[in-house]
Design a protein around this motif. Structure first.
Motif, PDB file in Angstrom:
ATOM      1  N   VAL A  35      -7.202   4.274  -3.104  1.00 36.64           N
ATOM      2  CA  VAL A  35      -6.664   2.972  -2.678  1.00 36.64           C
ATOM      3  C   VAL A  35      -5.485   2.552  -3.545  1.00 36.64           C
ATOM      4  O   VAL A  35      -5.319   3.029  -4.680  1.00 36.64           O
ATOM      5  CB  VAL A  35      -7.749   1.862  -2.726  1.00 36.64           C
ATOM      6  CG1 VAL A  35      -8.840   2.115  -1.704  1.00 36.64           C
ATOM      7  CG2 VAL A  35      -8.332   1.720  -4.116  1.00 36.64           C
ATOM      8  N   CYS A  36      -4.682   1.632  -3.005  1.00 36.45           N
ATOM      9  CA  CYS A  36      -3.508   1.156  -3.740  1.00 36.45           C
ATOM     10  C   CYS A  36      -3.939   0.105  -4.756  1.00 36.45           C
ATOM     11  O   CYS A  36      -5.097  -0.330  -4.769  1.00 36.45           O
ATOM     12  CB  CYS A  36      -2.483   0.587  -2.769  1.00 36.45           C
ATOM     13  SG  CYS A  36      -2.995  -0.979  -2.064  1.00 36.45           S
ATOM     14  N   GLN A  37      -2.975  -0.325  -5.540  1.00 32.78           N
ATOM     15  CA  GLN A  37      -3.322  -1.270  -6.603  1.00 32.78           C
ATOM     16  C   GLN A  37      -3.805  -2.610  -6.043  1.00 32.78           C
ATOM     17  O   GLN A  37      -4.783  -3.171  -6.518  1.00 32.78           O
ATOM     18  CB  GLN A  37      -2.095  -1.493  -7.489  1.00 32.78           C
ATOM     19  CG  GLN A  37      -2.519  -2.112  -8.791  1.00 32.78           C
ATOM     20  CD  GLN A  37      -1.350  -2.461  -9.658  1.00 32.78           C
ATOM     21  OE1 GLN A  37      -0.229  -2.611  -9.168  1.00 32.78           O
ATOM     22  NE2 GLN A  37      -1.580  -2.567 -10.932  1.00 32.78           N
ATOM     23  N   LEU A  38      -3.119  -3.070  -5.010  1.00 31.33           N
ATOM     24  CA  LEU A  38      -3.519  -4.345  -4.425  1.00 31.33           C
ATOM     25  C   LEU A  38      -4.969  -4.263  -3.925  1.00 31.33           C
ATOM     26  O   LEU A  38      -5.803  -5.113  -4.253  1.00 31.33           O
ATOM     27  CB  LEU A  38      -2.585  -4.707  -3.251  1.00 31.33           C
ATOM     28  CG  LEU A  38      -3.046  -5.919  -2.451  1.00 31.33           C
ATOM     29  CD1 LEU A  38      -2.763  -7.202  -3.207  1.00 31.33           C
ATOM     30  CD2 LEU A  38      -2.387  -5.962  -1.078  1.00 31.33           C
ATOM     31  N   CYS A  39      -5.240  -3.231  -3.151  1.00 32.91           N
ATOM     32  CA  CYS A  39      -6.597  -3.103  -2.591  1.00 32.91           C
ATOM     33  C   CYS A  39      -7.632  -2.894  -3.697  1.00 32.91           C
ATOM     34  O   CYS A  39      -8.770  -3.354  -3.585  1.00 32.91           O
ATOM     35  CB  CYS A  39      -6.653  -1.966  -1.574  1.00 32.91           C
ATOM     36  SG  CYS A  39      -5.715  -2.351  -0.089  1.00 32.91           S
ATOM     37  N   SER A  40      -7.227  -2.215  -4.766  1.00 27.16           N
ATOM     38  CA  SER A  40      -8.187  -2.012  -5.858  1.00 27.16           C
ATOM     39  C   SER A  40      -8.625  -3.362  -6.420  1.00 27.16           C
ATOM     40  O   SER A  40      -9.802  -3.570  -6.719  1.00 27.16           O
ATOM     41  CB  SER A  40      -7.584  -1.133  -6.957  1.00 27.16           C
ATOM     42  OG  SER A  40      -6.661  -1.867  -7.729  1.00 27.16           O
TER      43      SER A  40
ATOM     44  N   ARG B   4      -2.361   8.040   1.442  1.00 28.02           N
ATOM     45  CA  ARG B   4      -2.107   6.661   1.828  1.00 28.02           C
ATOM     46  C   ARG B   4      -3.341   5.849   1.504  1.00 28.02           C
ATOM     47  O   ARG B   4      -4.462   6.353   1.548  1.00 28.02           O
ATOM     48  CB  ARG B   4      -1.844   6.602   3.336  1.00 28.02           C
ATOM     49  CG  ARG B   4      -0.611   5.818   3.696  1.00 28.02           C
ATOM     50  CD  ARG B   4      -0.578   5.572   5.184  1.00 28.02           C
ATOM     51  NE  ARG B   4      -1.766   4.839   5.605  1.00 28.02           N
ATOM     52  CZ  ARG B   4      -2.013   4.508   6.859  1.00 28.02           C
ATOM     53  NH1 ARG B   4      -1.175   4.863   7.822  1.00 28.02           N
ATOM     54  NH2 ARG B   4      -3.101   3.828   7.171  1.00 28.02           N
ATOM     55  N   CYS B   5      -3.160   4.596   1.159  1.00 30.57           N
ATOM     56  CA  CYS B   5      -4.299   3.737   0.813  1.00 30.57           C
ATOM     57  C   CYS B   5      -5.308   3.722   1.963  1.00 30.57           C
ATOM     58  O   CYS B   5      -4.941   3.667   3.136  1.00 30.57           O
ATOM     59  CB  CYS B   5      -3.806   2.315   0.539  1.00 30.57           C
ATOM     60  SG  CYS B   5      -5.158   1.157   0.253  1.00 30.57           S
ATOM     61  N   ALA B   6      -6.586   3.776   1.601  1.00 29.92           N
ATOM     62  CA  ALA B   6      -7.632   3.800   2.631  1.00 29.92           C
ATOM     63  C   ALA B   6      -7.724   2.481   3.382  1.00 29.92           C
ATOM     64  O   ALA B   6      -8.269   2.426   4.479  1.00 29.92           O
ATOM     65  CB  ALA B   6      -8.980   4.111   1.990  1.00 29.92           C
ATOM     66  N   ASP B   7      -7.156   1.411   2.805  1.00 33.08           N
ATOM     67  CA  ASP B   7      -7.389   0.088   3.400  1.00 33.08           C
ATOM     68  C   ASP B   7      -6.142  -0.679   3.832  1.00 33.08           C
ATOM     69  O   ASP B   7      -6.246  -1.765   4.397  1.00 33.08           O
ATOM     70  CB  ASP B   7      -8.192  -0.775   2.414  1.00 33.08           C
ATOM     71  CG  ASP B   7      -9.529  -0.138   2.096  1.00 33.08           C
ATOM     72  OD1 ASP B   7     -10.223   0.264   3.041  1.00 33.08           O
ATOM     73  OD2 ASP B   7      -9.852   0.011   0.901  1.00 33.08           O
ATOM     74  N   CYS B   8      -4.958  -0.154   3.517  1.00 33.80           N
ATOM     75  CA  CYS B   8      -3.748  -0.811   4.003  1.00 33.80           C
ATOM     76  C   CYS B   8      -2.686   0.269   4.246  1.00 33.80           C
ATOM     77  O   CYS B   8      -2.988   1.454   4.190  1.00 33.80           O
ATOM     78  CB  CYS B   8      -3.261  -1.876   3.020  1.00 33.80           C
ATOM     79  SG  CYS B   8      -2.494  -1.195   1.539  1.00 33.80           S
ATOM     80  N   LEU B   9      -1.460  -0.179   4.476  1.00 35.76           N
ATOM     81  CA  LEU B   9      -0.447   0.817   4.848  1.00 35.76           C
ATOM     82  C   LEU B   9       0.273   1.424   3.644  1.00 35.76           C
ATOM     83  O   LEU B   9       1.164   2.259   3.792  1.00 35.76           O
ATOM     84  CB  LEU B   9       0.583   0.156   5.788  1.00 35.76           C
ATOM     85  CG  LEU B   9       0.004  -0.298   7.140  1.00 35.76           C
ATOM     86  CD1 LEU B   9       0.971  -1.197   7.877  1.00 35.76           C
ATOM     87  CD2 LEU B   9      -0.338   0.916   7.996  1.00 35.76           C
ATOM     88  N   GLU B  10      -0.095   1.017   2.460  1.00 40.15           N
ATOM     89  CA  GLU B  10       0.594   1.454   1.238  1.00 40.15           C
ATOM     90  C   GLU B  10       0.479   2.976   1.034  1.00 40.15           C
ATOM     91  O   GLU B  10      -0.594   3.556   1.239  1.00 40.15           O
ATOM     92  CB  GLU B  10      -0.038   0.723   0.044  1.00 40.15           C
ATOM     93  CG  GLU B  10       0.727   0.833  -1.240  1.00 40.15           C
ATOM     94  CD  GLU B  10       2.000  -0.001  -1.247  1.00 40.15           C
ATOM     95  OE1 GLU B  10       2.049  -1.056  -0.597  1.00 40.15           O
ATOM     96  OE2 GLU B  10       2.963   0.433  -1.892  1.00 40.15           O
ATOM     97  N   ARG B  11       1.568   3.581   0.601  1.00 38.83           N
ATOM     98  CA  ARG B  11       1.523   5.019   0.338  1.00 38.83           C
ATOM     99  C   ARG B  11       1.318   5.272  -1.160  1.00 38.83           C
ATOM    100  O   ARG B  11       1.558   4.396  -1.976  1.00 38.83           O
ATOM    101  CB  ARG B  11       2.834   5.669   0.809  1.00 38.83           C
ATOM    102  CG  ARG B  11       3.016   5.569   2.310  1.00 38.83           C
ATOM    103  CD  ARG B  11       4.331   6.178   2.718  1.00 38.83           C
ATOM    104  NE  ARG B  11       4.266   7.645   2.696  1.00 38.83           N
ATOM    105  CZ  ARG B  11       3.761   8.384   3.685  1.00 38.83           C
ATOM    106  NH1 ARG B  11       3.263   7.799   4.761  1.00 38.83           N
ATOM    107  NH2 ARG B  11       3.764   9.676   3.617  1.00 38.83           N
TER     108      ARG B  11
END
Ligand SMILES: Cc1cc2nc3c(=O)[nH]c(=O)nc-3n(C[C@H](O)[C@H](O)[C@H](O)COP(=O)(O)OP(=O)(O)OC[C@H]3O[C@@H](n4cnc5c(N)ncnc54)[C@H](O)[C@@H]3O)c2cc1C
Ligand SMILES: [Zn+2]
Length: 749
Positions: A48-53, A28-35
């Protein structure tokens, strides 16, 4: 069927995926709820997910796509040492989920704010020094540079106004700290970020990376081999565009630095301290100095440390960047990359004598300081022979104040006190003189004096070098090779000053002494002394000891200490302070430390953890996965490891032919390595020698072995257990880069 050929890059990506699979938190993303995160933030070693990246990039954090970026083994080892779970322990330590729930990736603003608070503001960061489940490795390394607890020597305290005798000694340091008269330095690292892993500016490679691979190397060939595995270090950080605001409630005036005048120092016309050490302080001056050195291509390409002149002081023969590195005015990575850039594609000197070699010595000091218990003392230090040094306050004072009666030694010590910097070989001369050479006083006392006066005084580097020069460390030059305090023109101290200009500068009593007697003025006839206006024993001291007698006696005492059996260091347990900074399994380091064991002719190494990395040294590979990658690494480099397995000739032969088998997880056999002792190294750049390390001989793998090793590397089905994406993420992923076919080498982030 012929096995599918798999590139090194594919293997690294597969390793990252397997790291991701190995821990729920990484799915799961380290900074949001995205899997199903598909990126890695290298600054924090998180998935991390793409958005957080994208948001991390706004903060200048280094982001790479798992499948599209090019990876190197060092980066992968770094991720392996980190991960989302460890990052959460550190960055979300004081986080209260109820008060500040994790943002949903549909709310971009909320995610940005969360990331800002988490990393830039460090709102929930685990305070430094608090004991956590795992010791923060970066703090350990930073510690080595900046924060030695139980500091071996007096902490820096400004002298009171009236104290004229102390002030000049401290003035150079103040000069450097205050930046002298130079304009205010730009801050390279936001103050609030001091302990974050991405801004360790004190060393070249992240310590957690090095220690995930091996223990601290103690020889330059070992260090050079390690560097081959580590790859090129990250570039120095850019100057931040914005500096995080001060925490609310703290006004800027709370941090105003008192002026030199307010602290009681004489201030010159320039606004800087008086007298001036000649090395103006601050980042601006440091960067200018670095730039000037790098511009001198000849100097960089042909730099040979052992050939630099120890008595050159105006200008010195080396870079004098050490004070700027020590105070963080110049980033060591910037220095390193600057030199590498000049050398690229050109003929240049290699380590250890090159400038990169010097920085590697520095790096080694940090590694040793971070992993050797009680590094800064004799007692309890497994890397220090127990020598019964004497105590003599008078001799110590004579040495510190430059009144030993040996003009060269005295000139060096007076330069140290006046200027705050002395050449490396000058340091050799006076440290050998104080310890094994002439005065038989403890290196710890000498270290303390250096610490008081050196602008570049650095806990790790100072201790490593003093241990070395005293003769007490495994990396010391041979104890019986001592420097003459009356160096001849061909001395390896490189005095190269038959006229004695250097001595005349710093020991003005001898200004008129004829050159013939300048290094041994007590040998001058009384008439000559009178004519020179300097009577030995009256205007300048007689030698405090007779070198010939003293050094012979000291060598005998050293020998006696070694043969008495009392010199072996006790197997030390790390102290609480050590534990707080030791990033590594220190106890296991100790257990097979060459100095803590009586070594038989053959040594059992149960899990074949010692590997030869293409140089002359050995490392204890800590993590089997990292080890496997390194094994591959040096296979591709054409090296192999020879191991001798006592039981069963068949297996032995196989292992010799296919080094990939060595130490694989399935490999349970005891492996015995040939022991080859390297007695000593040479002293000229002999800070560190490979004294007494175990050594495995390398040999070229046979053609059959090579083919076998190749065949072993089979393609594994990709994406097999990739984290299950949510329907939403899956949809996104399809449209995005992650679903694209591999484009190795094209996409870089
Ligand atoms: C007894 C003794 C104590 C020392 N104490 C210190 C100390 O407290 N702080 C310190 O920075 N250096 C110390 N040194 C190492 C070395 O003498 C100085 O780093 C060097 O002289 C600094 O001058 P420079 O910047 O011109 O070096 P250069 O030759 O230009 O080298 C470039 C850089 O490489 C590093 N470096 C060079 N030599 C060494 C070395 N032997 N070990 C580790 N790093 C090295 C330094 O960061 C230096 O700035 C000590 C050496 C001895 C023998
Ligand atoms: Zn995210």
């Amino acid at each position: 069927m012929a096995p599918t050929k798999v590139s090194e890059g594919d293997l690294l990506v597969e390793r990252i995926r397997s790291i991701q699979r190995s821990n729920q938190a990484n799915k799961r993303c380290a900074d949001c709820l995205e899997r199903g995160p598909t990126y890695v933030c290298l600054d924090f070693q998180t998935f991390v997910c793409q958005l957080c990246s994208g948001i991390h990039r706004e903060f200048h954090h280094k982001i790479k796509s798992i499948s599209l970026s090019e990876w190197n083994p060092a980066e992968v080892a770094l991720i392996e040492a980190g991960g989302n779970e460890k990052a959460a322990v550190k960055w979300l330590d004081r986080w209260n989920k109820e008060q500040f729930p994790e943002p949903d990736s549909s709310d971009v603003e909320a995610v940005r704010e969360f990331i800002r608070l988490k990393y830039a503001e460090k709102k929930w960061f685990r305070p430094h020094g608090r004991s956590g489940a795992e010791a923060p490795a970066e703090a350990a390394a930073g510690y080595a540079a900046a924060k030695a607890p139980a500091a071996p020597s007096a902490p820096f305290t400004p002298a009171p106004a009236a104290s004229n005798t102390v002030a000049p000694q401290i003035a150079p340091m103040l000069d450097l700290l205050s930046g002298g008269a130079s304009p205010p330095a730009k801050s390279r690292v936001p103050a609030a970020d001091v302990w974050a892993p991405h801004d360790i500016i004190t060393i070249i490679w992240p310590p957690q990376l090095i220690f995930s691979i091996c223990k601290a190397p103690t020889s330059m060939p070992g260090m050079v081999s390690l560097v081959k595995v580590l790859g090129e270090p990250q570039a120095a950080l850019d100057v931040p565009k914005t500096v995080p605001p001060l925490p609310s409630g703290l006004a800027a005036k709370d941090f105003t630095v008192p002026s030199l005048k307010e602290m009681g120092y004489k201030v010159g016309k320039s606004g800087g301290p008086e007298p001036h050490c000649g090395f103006p302080g601050g980042e601006t001056a440091g960067l200018a100095r670095l730039e000037a050195k790098l511009k001198d291509k000849n100097f960089i390409l042909n730099f040979q440390k052992p050939k630099t002149k120890s008595t050159a002081f105006d200008p010195p023969s080396t870079t004098v960047l050490s004070p700027y590195l020590k105070f963080g005015c110049v980033s060591v990575r910037q220095f390193y990359h600057g030199v590498q850039k000049v050398c690229a594609g050109k003929k240049h000197t290699p380590p250890p004598e090159s400038l990169v070699g010097q920085l590697l010595f520095r790096e080694m000091s940090y590694m040793m300081g971070a992993s050797i218990p009680n590094f800064d003392r004799q007692v309890g230090n497994p890397s220090c022979k127990q020598i019964p040094w004497a105590k003599d306050a008078k001799l110590l004072e004579a040495w510190e104040t430059g009144r030993t009666g040996y003009p060269f030694i005295d000139a060096v010590m007076r330069q140290l006190v006046q200027v705050g910097w002395i050449h490396h070989l000058a340091r050799h001369a006076v440290s050998c003189f104080l310890t094994r050479g002439d005065l038989w006083l403890s290196w710890e006392q000498g270290r303390d004096v250096f610490d008081r006066h050196l602008l570049d005084s650095d806990w790790a580097v100072n201790n490593m070098n003093w241990l070395s020069l005293s003769g007490a460390a495994p990396w010391s030059p041979p104890f019986f090779r001592v420097y003459s305090p009356t160096p001849s023109n061909d001395s390896s101290l490189n005095v190269q000053d038959p006229e004695g200009k250097y001595v005349r500068q710093f020991v003005p009593e001898l200004a008129k002494m004829p050159s013939k007697y300048i290094y041994a003025p007590w040998t001058a006839p009384l008439e000559v002394q009178k004519a020179a206006g300097c009577i030995i024993g009256k205007d300048y001291p007689k030698p405090v000891v007779d070198h010939k007698t003293a050094s012979a006696a000291n060598i005998a005492k050293f020998k006696e200490a070694l043969s008495s059996g009392k010199s072996s260091p006790a197997v030390a347990k790390p102290s609480a302070a050590d534990k707080a900074r030791l990033p590594l399994p220190s106890e296991s380091c100790l257990a097979d430390h060459p100095q803590t064991q009586k070594r038989p002719k053959k040594v059992d190494i149960p899990e074949a953890k010692r590997l030869h990395l293409g140089g002359e040294d050995l490392f204890k590979i800590v993590d089997p996965k990292v080890k496997a990658a390194i094994t591959r690494e040096f296979n591709t480099g054409g090296h192999a490891v020879k191991v001798v397995i006592p039981s069963g000739g068949k297996k032995r032969k196989a292992a010799e032919e296919n080094p990939d088998d060595i130490g694989d997880e399935g490999e349970k056999d005891k492996v015995v390595v040939d022991l080859e002792e390297k007695e000593k190294g040479s002293d000229d750049e002999g800070d560190v020698t490979s004294g007494g390390l175990l050594k495995i001989k390398s040999h070229k793998p046979s053609a059959k072995g090579k083919a076998k090793a190749k065949a072993k590397v089979k393609a594994e089905p990709k994406e097999k257990d990739a984290p299950t994406p949510t329907p939403k993420a899956a949809g996104k992923a399809k449209a995005k880069a992650e679903a694209k076919p591999k484009a190795k080498g094209k996409a870089k982030s």
